[in-house]
Design a protein around this motif. Sequence first.
Motif, PDB file in Angstrom:
ATOM      1  N   GLU A   1       0.829  -1.205   0.000  1.00 20.77           N
ATOM      2  CA  GLU A   1       0.000   0.000   0.000  1.00 20.77           C
ATOM      3  C   GLU A   1       0.864   1.256   0.000  1.00 20.77           C
ATOM      4  N   LYS A   2       1.933   1.247   0.788  1.00 23.20           N
ATOM      5  CA  LYS A   2       2.830   2.405   0.830  1.00 23.20           C
ATOM      6  C   LYS A   2       3.496   2.620  -0.532  1.00 23.20           C
ATOM      7  N   ALA A   3       3.923   1.529  -1.150  1.00 26.28           N
ATOM      8  CA  ALA A   3       4.565   1.627  -2.461  1.00 26.28           C
ATOM      9  C   ALA A   3       3.572   2.146  -3.501  1.00 26.28           C
ATOM     10  N   ALA A   4       2.339   1.686  -3.447  1.00 26.31           N
ATOM     11  CA  ALA A   4       1.316   2.141  -4.392  1.00 26.31           C
ATOM     12  C   ALA A   4       1.016   3.626  -4.189  1.00 26.31           C
ATOM     13  N   GLU A   5       0.975   4.063  -2.931  1.00 27.05           N
ATOM     14  CA  GLU A   5       0.745   5.486  -2.643  1.00 27.05           C
ATOM     15  C   GLU A   5       1.878   6.344  -3.170  1.00 27.05           C
ATOM     16  N   GLU A   6       3.117   5.893  -2.941  1.00 30.31           N
ATOM     17  CA  GLU A   6       4.273   6.646  -3.426  1.00 30.31           C
ATOM     18  C   GLU A   6       4.245   6.726  -4.950  1.00 30.31           C
ATOM     19  N   HIS A   7       3.914   5.623  -5.590  1.00 29.82           N
ATOM     20  CA  HIS A   7       3.865   5.576  -7.052  1.00 29.82           C
ATOM     21  C   HIS A   7       2.766   6.507  -7.587  1.00 29.82           C
TER      22      HIS A   7
END
Length: 119
Positions: free
Chosen positions: A110-116
């Motif tokens: 989820e954090k990676a998707a938000e950053e992306h």
Amino acid sequence: MTDCDLCGVGIPTVAPVRIFKPKYVHSYPNGMWQGLCEPCLNAAKKVNDENAGTSCGKAGKCDFCGAIAQLFDVDIKIPSFSKGEDDSTVGICKKCLSSIGEAHERWEKEKAAEEHAHH
């Protein structure tokens, strides 16, 4: 604001972890959601990874779900007004550690998707 269910720190968002509390198994047969702050989530994930193949630990009551089981020590930091934070050790059962490991993976995705999404 919500509180971490291990250390009690109040933060805007916690990582959701599904656990099975023996006390509420009839009311919540699919498990209950607890929330962990990122430092507690990472500390428990580390212990889970280190003890992946072992089933030994000390016997007692899990500080996360309340089950009587073999426990693994997880070092956490509890917020303190006088000192800033106190070091503490909680005992968590293997079942909860496994759930925390799964929650950690979801949290990181989820954090990676938000950053992306922000780039």
